[in-house]
Design a protein around this motif. Structure first.
Motif, PDB file in Angstrom:
ATOM      1  N   LYS A  91       0.837  -1.209   0.000  1.00 55.45           N
ATOM      2  CA  LYS A  91       0.000   0.000   0.000  1.00 55.45           C
ATOM      3  C   LYS A  91       0.869   1.254   0.000  1.00 55.45           C
ATOM      4  CE  LYS A  91      -3.910  -2.172   2.358  1.00 55.45           C
ATOM      5  NZ  LYS A  91      -4.698  -2.182   3.603  1.00 55.45           N
ATOM      6  N   ARG A  92       1.909   1.245   0.803  1.00 57.10           N
ATOM      7  CA  ARG A  92       2.823   2.390   0.853  1.00 57.10           C
ATOM      8  C   ARG A  92       3.551   2.535  -0.483  1.00 57.10           C
ATOM      9  NH1 ARG A  92       6.264   1.037   4.977  1.00 57.10           N
ATOM     10  NH2 ARG A  92       4.635   1.591   6.441  1.00 57.10           N
ATOM     11  N   PHE A  93       4.053   1.435  -1.001  1.00 54.18           N
ATOM     12  CA  PHE A  93       4.780   1.391  -2.273  1.00 54.18           C
ATOM     13  C   PHE A  93       3.915   1.976  -3.398  1.00 54.18           C
ATOM     14  CE2 PHE A  93       5.735  -0.996  -6.189  1.00 54.18           C
ATOM     15  CZ  PHE A  93       7.122  -0.953  -6.268  1.00 54.18           C
ATOM     16  N   LEU A  94       2.654   1.581  -3.440  1.00 50.48           N
ATOM     17  CA  LEU A  94       1.744   2.013  -4.499  1.00 50.48           C
ATOM     18  C   LEU A  94       1.248   3.442  -4.303  1.00 50.48           C
ATOM     19  CD1 LEU A  94      -0.338  -1.281  -4.634  1.00 50.48           C
ATOM     20  CD2 LEU A  94       1.260  -0.485  -6.396  1.00 50.48           C
ATOM     21  N   ALA A  95       1.021   3.846  -3.071  1.00 44.05           N
ATOM     22  CA  ALA A  95       0.365   5.124  -2.792  1.00 44.05           C
ATOM     23  C   ALA A  95       1.126   6.323  -3.343  1.00 44.05           C
ATOM     24  CB  ALA A  95       0.147   5.283  -1.285  1.00 44.05           C
ATOM     25  N   TYR A  96       2.434   6.351  -3.177  1.00 42.79           N
ATOM     26  CA  TYR A  96       3.205   7.516  -3.621  1.00 42.79           C
ATOM     27  C   TYR A  96       3.037   7.763  -5.114  1.00 42.79           C
ATOM     28  CZ  TYR A  96       5.426   7.576   0.952  1.00 42.79           C
ATOM     29  OH  TYR A  96       5.652   7.648   2.305  1.00 42.79           O
ATOM     30  N   ASP A  97       3.165   6.713  -5.907  1.00 41.68           N
ATOM     31  CA  ASP A  97       3.046   6.890  -7.359  1.00 41.68           C
ATOM     32  C   ASP A  97       1.609   7.125  -7.792  1.00 41.68           C
ATOM     33  OD1 ASP A  97       5.733   6.838  -8.053  1.00 41.68           O
ATOM     34  OD2 ASP A  97       5.784   4.667  -8.231  1.00 41.68           O
ATOM     35  N   ILE A  98       0.650   6.515  -7.101  1.00 42.06           N
ATOM     36  CA  ILE A  98      -0.754   6.782  -7.435  1.00 42.06           C
ATOM     37  C   ILE A  98      -1.053   8.264  -7.223  1.00 42.06           C
ATOM     38  CG2 ILE A  98      -3.156   6.390  -6.750  1.00 42.06           C
ATOM     39  CD1 ILE A  98      -2.376   3.439  -6.204  1.00 42.06           C
ATOM     40  N   VAL A 155      -0.360  11.963  12.155  1.00 44.29           N
ATOM     41  CA  VAL A 155       0.922  11.256  11.985  1.00 44.29           C
ATOM     42  C   VAL A 155       1.662  11.748  10.739  1.00 44.29           C
ATOM     43  CG1 VAL A 155       0.228   9.200  13.255  1.00 44.29           C
ATOM     44  CG2 VAL A 155      -0.152   9.294  10.789  1.00 44.29           C
ATOM     45  N   GLY A 156       1.191  12.867  10.182  1.00 45.22           N
ATOM     46  CA  GLY A 156       1.884  13.482   9.053  1.00 45.22           C
ATOM     47  C   GLY A 156       1.478  12.973   7.687  1.00 45.22           C
ATOM     48  N   ALA A 157       0.457  12.143   7.606  1.00 43.37           N
ATOM     49  CA  ALA A 157       0.017  11.616   6.308  1.00 43.37           C
ATOM     50  C   ALA A 157      -0.728  12.693   5.533  1.00 43.37           C
ATOM     51  CB  ALA A 157      -0.869  10.400   6.506  1.00 43.37           C
ATOM     52  N   LYS A 158      -0.503  12.723   4.230  1.00 44.89           N
ATOM     53  CA  LYS A 158      -1.188  13.685   3.364  1.00 44.89           C
ATOM     54  C   LYS A 158      -2.364  13.046   2.632  1.00 44.89           C
ATOM     55  CE  LYS A 158       2.901  16.485   2.648  1.00 44.89           C
ATOM     56  NZ  LYS A 158       3.893  16.955   1.693  1.00 44.89           N
ATOM     57  N   HIS A 159      -2.280  11.737   2.422  1.00 48.83           N
ATOM     58  CA  HIS A 159      -3.325  11.011   1.700  1.00 48.83           C
ATOM     59  C   HIS A 159      -3.485   9.618   2.291  1.00 48.83           C
ATOM     60  CE1 HIS A 159      -1.758  13.939  -1.251  1.00 48.83           C
ATOM     61  NE2 HIS A 159      -3.031  14.083  -1.558  1.00 48.83           N
ATOM     62  N   LYS A 160      -4.682   9.118   2.229  1.00 50.74           N
ATOM     63  CA  LYS A 160      -4.969   7.726   2.593  1.00 50.74           C
ATOM     64  C   LYS A 160      -5.657   7.105   1.391  1.00 50.74           C
ATOM     65  CE  LYS A 160      -7.656   4.869   5.775  1.00 50.74           C
ATOM     66  NZ  LYS A 160      -6.695   3.827   5.958  1.00 50.74           N
ATOM     67  N   LEU A 161      -4.987   6.152   0.751  1.00 52.21           N
ATOM     68  CA  LEU A 161      -5.489   5.599  -0.503  1.00 52.21           C
ATOM     69  C   LEU A 161      -6.146   4.239  -0.384  1.00 52.21           C
ATOM     70  CD1 LEU A 161      -3.427   7.814  -1.580  1.00 52.21           C
ATOM     71  CD2 LEU A 161      -3.505   6.439  -3.635  1.00 52.21           C
ATOM     72  N   PHE A 162      -5.840   3.495   0.649  1.00 52.41           N
ATOM     73  CA  PHE A 162      -6.338   2.128   0.744  1.00 52.41           C
ATOM     74  C   PHE A 162      -7.172   1.939   2.007  1.00 52.41           C
ATOM     75  CE2 PHE A 162      -2.664   1.782  -2.016  1.00 52.41           C
ATOM     76  CZ  PHE A 162      -3.127   0.933  -3.001  1.00 52.41           C
ATOM     77  N   GLU A 163      -8.117   1.022   1.905  1.00 53.03           N
ATOM     78  CA  GLU A 163      -8.871   0.615   3.083  1.00 53.03           C
ATOM     79  C   GLU A 163      -7.877   0.063   4.106  1.00 53.03           C
ATOM     80  OE1 GLU A 163     -12.093   0.991   3.647  1.00 53.03           O
ATOM     81  OE2 GLU A 163     -12.738   1.585   1.636  1.00 53.03           O
ATOM     82  N   ASN A 164      -8.191   0.215   5.387  1.00 51.94           N
ATOM     83  CA  ASN A 164      -7.272  -0.224   6.442  1.00 51.94           C
ATOM     84  C   ASN A 164      -6.967  -1.710   6.360  1.00 51.94           C
ATOM     85  OD1 ASN A 164      -6.966   2.276   7.614  1.00 51.94           O
ATOM     86  ND2 ASN A 164      -8.677   1.979   9.022  1.00 51.94           N
ATOM     87  N   ARG A 165      -7.968  -2.483   6.148  1.00 45.83           N
ATOM     88  CA  ARG A 165      -7.812  -3.933   6.230  1.00 45.83           C
ATOM     89  C   ARG A 165      -7.665  -4.558   4.843  1.00 45.83           C
ATOM     90  NH1 ARG A 165      -8.512  -5.534  11.428  1.00 45.83           N
ATOM     91  NH2 ARG A 165      -9.714  -4.150  12.725  1.00 45.83           N
ATOM     92  N   PHE A 166      -7.254  -5.796   4.862  1.00 39.95           N
ATOM     93  CA  PHE A 166      -7.219  -6.599   3.648  1.00 39.95           C
ATOM     94  C   PHE A 166      -7.792  -7.961   3.990  1.00 39.95           C
ATOM     95  CE2 PHE A 166      -3.304  -7.566   5.832  1.00 39.95           C
ATOM     96  CZ  PHE A 166      -3.081  -8.908   5.593  1.00 39.95           C
TER      97      PHE A 166
END
Length: 182
Positions: free
Chosen positions: A82-89, A113-124
């Motif tokens: 999720k972290r890997f994908l989020a930056y480029d998305i 916590v300094g996050a600018k975006h939340k792209l994914f649901e918390n759980r999988f």
């Protein structure tokens, strides 16, 4: 989706699903799909994990993956994905002037916590594959997903480019996977 299985056992195969926050349709252009393929390459090369099947839907990903002894736990693997994908998305959404998505993801970010975006649901969702029958059930589910009446992304599974269905039916797909001999 909630995590149904928190166990991560090396050398076992799992059915994994993770989803874009709010079920927003992000995976609609090749550059977004290519991010998933880069992540697949990474987990195969770095951790020696094996991908048996996948489908990249507009707002979620399903895959059958065997976790090696070198791999981090499923929780860490998916968290890192999720972290890997989020930056480029986010970068692509900015390039594409998708402000409605960026605003939504920004409003849901954990700013404390300094996050600018939340792209994914918390759980999988993760389910361990314990039989050939269950493997086949999930394989068929993955491959038929783009064809179901809700999506109608393809008229047959092998005609959906971002799925491993053609690897199984035609012997070659858009992305190389390890086809399970069943």
């Amino acid at each position: 989706m909630s995590t149904r299985n928190r166990i991560s056992i090396p050398n076992e195969t799992y059915f994994i699903t993770f989803t874009i926050l709010g079920w927003k349709n992000i995976f609609v252009q090749d550059k977004y799909f290519d991010l998933i393929y880069r992540w697949f390459d990474y987990v195969k090369e770095k951790y020696n994990n094996t991908i048996y099947s996948y489908v990249i839907m507009p707002n979620h990903i399903h895959l059958l993956i065997k976790i090696s002894a070198k791999s981090p736990t499923l929780s860490v693997l998916i968290m890192n994905a999720k972290r890997f994908l989020a930056y480029d998305i986010v970068k692509f959404l900015k390039e594409d002037n998708k402000s409605e998505f960026l605003d939504f993801f920004n409003q849901n970010a954990r700013k404390n916590v300094g996050a600018k975006h939340k792209l994914f649901e918390n759980r999988f969702d993760s389910l361990i594959i314990q039989s050939e029958k269950f493997f086949l059930e999930k394989l068929n589910y993955i491959h038929k997903n783009p064809c179901n009446k809700h999506w109608r992304l393809a008229d047959s599974p092998e005609n959906f480019k971002h799925s491993s269905a053609s690897n199984y039916t035609l012997g070659k797909g858009h992305y190389d996977i390890d086809v399970m001999d069943i």
